[in-house]
Structure formats: C-alpha cells, structure tokens
Design a protein around this motif. Structure first.
Motif, PDB file in Angstrom:
ATOM      1  N   SER A  76       7.753   7.493 -22.719  1.00 36.42           N
ATOM      2  CA  SER A  76       6.337   7.129 -22.605  1.00 36.42           C
ATOM      3  C   SER A  76       5.844   6.309 -23.786  1.00 36.42           C
ATOM      4  N   GLN A  77       6.548   6.370 -24.909  1.00 36.27           N
ATOM      5  CA  GLN A  77       6.154   5.590 -26.084  1.00 36.27           C
ATOM      6  C   GLN A  77       6.856   4.231 -26.132  1.00 36.27           C
ATOM      7  N   ASP A  78       7.662   3.949 -25.108  1.00 35.98           N
ATOM      8  CA  ASP A  78       8.399   2.681 -25.037  1.00 35.98           C
ATOM      9  C   ASP A  78       7.599   1.685 -24.192  1.00 35.98           C
ATOM     10  N   ASP A  79       7.357   0.506 -24.733  1.00 37.59           N
ATOM     11  CA  ASP A  79       6.617  -0.517 -23.983  1.00 37.59           C
ATOM     12  C   ASP A  79       7.309  -0.849 -22.660  1.00 37.59           C
ATOM     13  N   TRP A  80       8.632  -0.682 -22.618  1.00 35.32           N
ATOM     14  CA  TRP A  80       9.379  -0.939 -21.389  1.00 35.32           C
ATOM     15  C   TRP A  80       8.845  -0.097 -20.231  1.00 35.32           C
ATOM     16  N   PHE A  81       8.498   1.152 -20.500  1.00 34.21           N
ATOM     17  CA  PHE A  81       8.039   2.067 -19.447  1.00 34.21           C
ATOM     18  C   PHE A  81       6.668   1.653 -18.919  1.00 34.21           C
ATOM     19  N   ALA A  82       5.782   1.272 -19.815  1.00 34.31           N
ATOM     20  CA  ALA A  82       4.457   0.815 -19.389  1.00 34.31           C
ATOM     21  C   ALA A  82       4.578  -0.429 -18.509  1.00 34.31           C
ATOM     22  N   GLN A  83       5.481  -1.337 -18.896  1.00 30.25           N
ATOM     23  CA  GLN A  83       5.698  -2.546 -18.103  1.00 30.25           C
ATOM     24  C   GLN A  83       6.346  -2.209 -16.768  1.00 30.25           C
ATOM     25  N   ALA A  84       7.236  -1.229 -16.771  1.00 28.85           N
ATOM     26  CA  ALA A  84       7.888  -0.803 -15.527  1.00 28.85           C
ATOM     27  C   ALA A  84       6.849  -0.314 -14.531  1.00 28.85           C
ATOM     28  N   ARG A  85       5.916   0.452 -15.010  1.00 28.98           N
ATOM     29  CA  ARG A  85       4.840   0.961 -14.154  1.00 28.98           C
ATOM     30  C   ARG A  85       4.051  -0.192 -13.531  1.00 28.98           C
ATOM     31  N   LYS A  86       3.744  -1.216 -14.319  1.00 30.96           N
ATOM     32  CA  LYS A  86       2.984  -2.368 -13.824  1.00 30.96           C
ATOM     33  C   LYS A  86       3.762  -3.110 -12.734  1.00 30.96           C
ATOM     34  N   ILE A  87       5.066  -3.272 -12.935  1.00 33.75           N
ATOM     35  CA  ILE A  87       5.884  -3.987 -11.952  1.00 33.75           C
ATOM     36  C   ILE A  87       5.956  -3.216 -10.636  1.00 33.75           C
ATOM     37  N   VAL A  88       6.051  -1.890 -10.714  1.00 28.52           N
ATOM     38  CA  VAL A  88       6.101  -1.069  -9.507  1.00 28.52           C
ATOM     39  C   VAL A  88       4.791  -1.199  -8.726  1.00 28.52           C
ATOM     40  N   ILE A  89       3.673  -1.173  -9.428  1.00 27.27           N
ATOM     41  CA  ILE A  89       2.373  -1.352  -8.756  1.00 27.27           C
ATOM     42  C   ILE A  89       2.288  -2.740  -8.134  1.00 27.27           C
ATOM     43  N   GLN A  90       2.799  -3.735  -8.863  1.00 31.24           N
ATOM     44  CA  GLN A  90       2.800  -5.107  -8.364  1.00 31.24           C
ATOM     45  C   GLN A  90       3.627  -5.215  -7.077  1.00 31.24           C
ATOM     46  N   LEU A  91       4.778  -4.536  -7.047  1.00 28.44           N
ATOM     47  CA  LEU A  91       5.618  -4.556  -5.851  1.00 28.44           C
ATOM     48  C   LEU A  91       4.905  -3.883  -4.687  1.00 28.44           C
ATOM     49  N   TYR A  92       4.254  -2.769  -4.944  1.00 23.65           N
ATOM     50  CA  TYR A  92       3.528  -2.056  -3.895  1.00 23.65           C
ATOM     51  C   TYR A  92       2.442  -2.947  -3.293  1.00 23.65           C
ATOM     52  N   GLU A  93       1.691  -3.640  -4.139  1.00 23.83           N
ATOM     53  CA  GLU A  93       0.626  -4.522  -3.655  1.00 23.83           C
ATOM     54  C   GLU A  93       1.211  -5.682  -2.842  1.00 23.83           C
ATOM     55  N   ILE A 122       4.454  19.503 -19.679  1.00 29.96           N
ATOM     56  CA  ILE A 122       5.039  18.357 -20.386  1.00 29.96           C
ATOM     57  C   ILE A 122       3.977  17.282 -20.585  1.00 29.96           C
ATOM     58  N   CYS A 123       3.199  17.036 -19.545  1.00 28.42           N
ATOM     59  CA  CYS A 123       2.143  16.018 -19.603  1.00 28.42           C
ATOM     60  C   CYS A 123       1.146  16.337 -20.712  1.00 28.42           C
ATOM     61  N   ALA A 124       0.742  17.606 -20.812  1.00 34.27           N
ATOM     62  CA  ALA A 124      -0.214  18.010 -21.848  1.00 34.27           C
ATOM     63  C   ALA A 124       0.368  17.782 -23.239  1.00 34.27           C
ATOM     64  N   TYR A 125       1.661  18.095 -23.390  1.00 36.27           N
ATOM     65  CA  TYR A 125       2.326  17.884 -24.679  1.00 36.27           C
ATOM     66  C   TYR A 125       2.305  16.408 -25.063  1.00 36.27           C
ATOM     67  N   LEU A 126       2.609  15.538 -24.092  1.00 38.31           N
ATOM     68  CA  LEU A 126       2.621  14.101 -24.366  1.00 38.31           C
ATOM     69  C   LEU A 126       1.227  13.604 -24.739  1.00 38.31           C
ATOM     70  N   GLN A 127       0.219  14.097 -24.047  1.00 41.20           N
ATOM     71  CA  GLN A 127      -1.142  13.672 -24.348  1.00 41.20           C
ATOM     72  C   GLN A 127      -1.567  14.124 -25.749  1.00 41.20           C
ATOM     73  N   GLU A 128      -1.082  15.294 -26.150  1.00 37.21           N
ATOM     74  CA  GLU A 128      -1.356  15.769 -27.513  1.00 37.21           C
ATOM     75  C   GLU A 128      -0.751  14.838 -28.546  1.00 37.21           C
ATOM     76  N   HIS A 129       0.283  14.105 -28.149  1.00 40.12           N
ATOM     77  CA  HIS A 129       0.938  13.147 -29.049  1.00 40.12           C
ATOM     78  C   HIS A 129       0.452  11.712 -28.806  1.00 40.12           C
ATOM     79  N   GLY A 130      -0.702  11.598 -28.169  1.00 43.48           N
ATOM     80  CA  GLY A 130      -1.347  10.295 -28.046  1.00 43.48           C
ATOM     81  C   GLY A 130      -0.927   9.442 -26.876  1.00 43.48           C
ATOM     82  N   VAL A 131      -0.164  10.006 -25.936  1.00 46.16           N
ATOM     83  CA  VAL A 131       0.270   9.232 -24.771  1.00 46.16           C
ATOM     84  C   VAL A 131      -0.840   9.263 -23.709  1.00 46.16           C
ATOM     85  N   PRO A 132      -1.259   8.112 -23.181  1.00 47.07           N
ATOM     86  CA  PRO A 132      -2.274   8.092 -22.120  1.00 47.07           C
ATOM     87  C   PRO A 132      -1.798   8.896 -20.908  1.00 47.07           C
ATOM     88  N   ARG A 133      -2.719   9.569 -20.235  1.00 50.86           N
ATOM     89  CA  ARG A 133      -2.336  10.438 -19.122  1.00 50.86           C
ATOM     90  C   ARG A 133      -1.586   9.669 -18.035  1.00 50.86           C
TER      91      ARG A 133
END
Length: 332
Positions: free
Chosen positions: A204-221, A173-184
C-alpha cells in the motif's frame, strides 16, 4: 509481533501455548498450519522466547533479556531455524540438524528448532525428520510451519500437536494500515489482496499499487464503453504495468474485487465495498448487469488467474478476458 498482538490475532493459538507451558506439558513437536501472513513464524519465535526467557519463566516473554534479543536476531545457539535450500528442504539439512541436536545444549537444558515450509521437504528429508520425531528427546522441541497442511506426511502429522492459524480479518489489517497513514481506499484493497499485515503495508505504500488501482478502474470503465477501448487499455497500460506473473495476479484480484463491489451495490450492501470512490460508476451500471452476469464475470476472472499458471501469453490471456467480460453484458 508481540505476545499481546498474538493473543488478539490468534487467541486460540496463544491460549494453547500458554496452557501447555503453565502446566508443564510442552509437546516435543508442534505443527503450525495456516495461510501465508497469519503469523506462524512470528508465533514460533514467541514460543521460543517464552521457553528461553530469563525474566518471565513460562509467561509472556520480556523481549529485553539477552535470550529474547538473541532469538529475535537469530543468534541463540540453542534455537535453530531451517529454511529452504533453493526450492526445497533437503535431507542434508535435516541430518545436520540431527547432528547438532546430539550435542549438549550450549546455554540451557533445552533445544528448539523451527522448520519453515515443512511441506517442501524432499521425500528423503521428510523420512529423516520422521526418524528424528520417532525418538523424541525430553529436552528437544520441534516447530514445523506450513501453508499446505495436506502435503505433510501423515506419519509426521500424527507425531505433532497441530495449531491452526486463521486468516486475519480484513478490517483489522485495514485499520492497522490506516494507523500508519495509508488512505482507506488503498488500505482495504491491500488487506484483501495479501491478508498479511507486513505485505499489505509494503504494497500500500508503493506507488505501483496506487497506479495499479487506477488502471483497473480505467479498464472497468472501458469495458462499459467500447470493446476497442478496453483493448487499448490492455495494450497501452495494463501489460506494461502488470509486467510479471505476481503483478498480473494482483491486477486480476483488483479487478475481481471491483466486480464484487458492483454485486454488493446490487444487493444493497454498499458498506462492504472497497472501491468507495467508484460509487457513481456503480450506480450508473447497476441497471445494466444482473447478479447472474456479475457472478459470471467474476468466474471468468478467476479462470484467467488459473490460466496464469499455464504460462499462457499475458496479452492473449487479457484479450480473451476482455472478450469474455463483454459477452452477455448489456454493452454487446
């Protein structure tokens, strides 16, 4: 989904369908079971296309003849799809299907019906379907789709040929997404969260998901810093971003995978991590956690996911989770 993709993703299913058609041993009822996103409905449509294709009889469907195109668009008169009416499939829907199948096929000598979410039939609907299956017609084929095999009546299961669909490998699935321009870094997380090619691409193409990832990292830190700082992240960022139950599940999954990555680092299996850009944070905190502590952290995150179904207040749930993640760590 093309037949070629089905052969790659679900080789056992593709082989079973091909063999039954080539030998002329098409069952009167099939049960396609497996997790969401494994391609059950797409496979059912490919089955129908192979059965009705005007060009390649019993071989892989041509996808271009009028029958293939009408099945794909949902307009073939001899292929019927039954799906949820509200939260269930009702007796009236099965009775309407039975009435339709007493009629002569419009354009061929066969009829095929597909029942989505077959596990969500009412008791009355299931009993009506059972009577239908007990008197199979040589020219009628049924395909039942379910994500919860254990909820299907045993008497219905016994009258079906069962084809099991296995989860797709994350890397595929990851390879398919990367073929469609999604960062790994987004592709691998979307693949793990959904295990579904189409949903993973949308997410993965939704800005909401990228922001979600940032918030999770922020919580971990913040969890590795101060308890109060972690609470501020919850109040100022988490609760507004993960605004409903589905989004909260995704957020907790992302947090779970982050701790799983930390465990991979401790075990020396960095090649499996999803948060590759967090390696420096992992290296800094690897000496502050034991494998047992990380396993306990993952356990309490899973428990928080389970409590989402109890309609627990989201803020209270997250505050309790933060407290549990701090307990027993080197930062307490």
């Amino acid at each position: 989904m093309s037949w070629e993709i089905l052969e790659i993703n679900q080789p056992h299913v593709a082989k079973m369908i091909s063999n039954s058609m080539r030998k002329g041993r098409i069952a009167h009822a099939y049960l396609f079971e497996g997790q969401k996103g494994t391609g059950k409905k797409e496979a059912a449509l490919l089955f129908a296309k192979r059965l009705f294709c005007l060009t390649n009889l019993y071989k892989e469907p041509c996808e271009t003849c009028v029958n293939c195109r009408r099945i794909q668009s949902g307009n073939h008169p001899d292929v019927h799809l039954v799906t949820l009416d509200g939260n269930s499939i009702k007796k009236q829907q099965i009775e309407q299907l039975q009435e339709e199948f007493t009629k002569t096929a419009v354009e061929s000598n066969r009829k095929l019906y597909i029942i989505e979410h077959a596990d969500q039939m009412t008791v009355q609907a299931a009993n009506s379907l059972l009577k239908f299956l007990e008197e199979p017609s040589e020219k009628t084929v049924a395909i039942l789709l379910t994500e919860q095999f254990h909820r299907i009546l045993p008497t219905i299961v016994s009258r079906c040929q069962i084809l099991s669909f296995h989860p797709l490998p994350t890397e595929r699935i990851c390879a398919y997404l990367q073929e469609h321009g999604v960062p790994r870094q987004l592709a691998i997380l979307a693949a793990r969260v959904t295990n579904n090619v189409e949903e993973a691409l949308r997410l993965s193409q939704d800005d909401w998901f990228a922001q979600a990832r940032k918030i999770v990292i922020q919580l971990y830190e913040a969890l590795n810093s101060e308890y109060v700082q972690a609470l501020l992240v919850i109040q100022q960022h988490w609760l507004s971003h993960f605004a409903n139950k589905e989004q909260m599940h995704i957020g907790l999954d992302l947090l779970l995978y982050l701790y799983k990555d930390l465990l991979y680092v401790l075990l020396g299996e960095e090649q499996h991590i999803a948060y590759g850009d967090c390696m420096k944070q992992f290296q800094r905190s690897r000496f502050l956690y034991s494998e047992k502590q990380i396993a306990q952290h993952m356990k309490v995150i899973l428990q928080a996911k389970a409590r989402l179904h109890t309609n627990m207040n989201p803020q209270l749930l997250m505050e309790q989770l933060v407290l549990q993640l701090r307990e027993g760590s080197a930062f307490v």
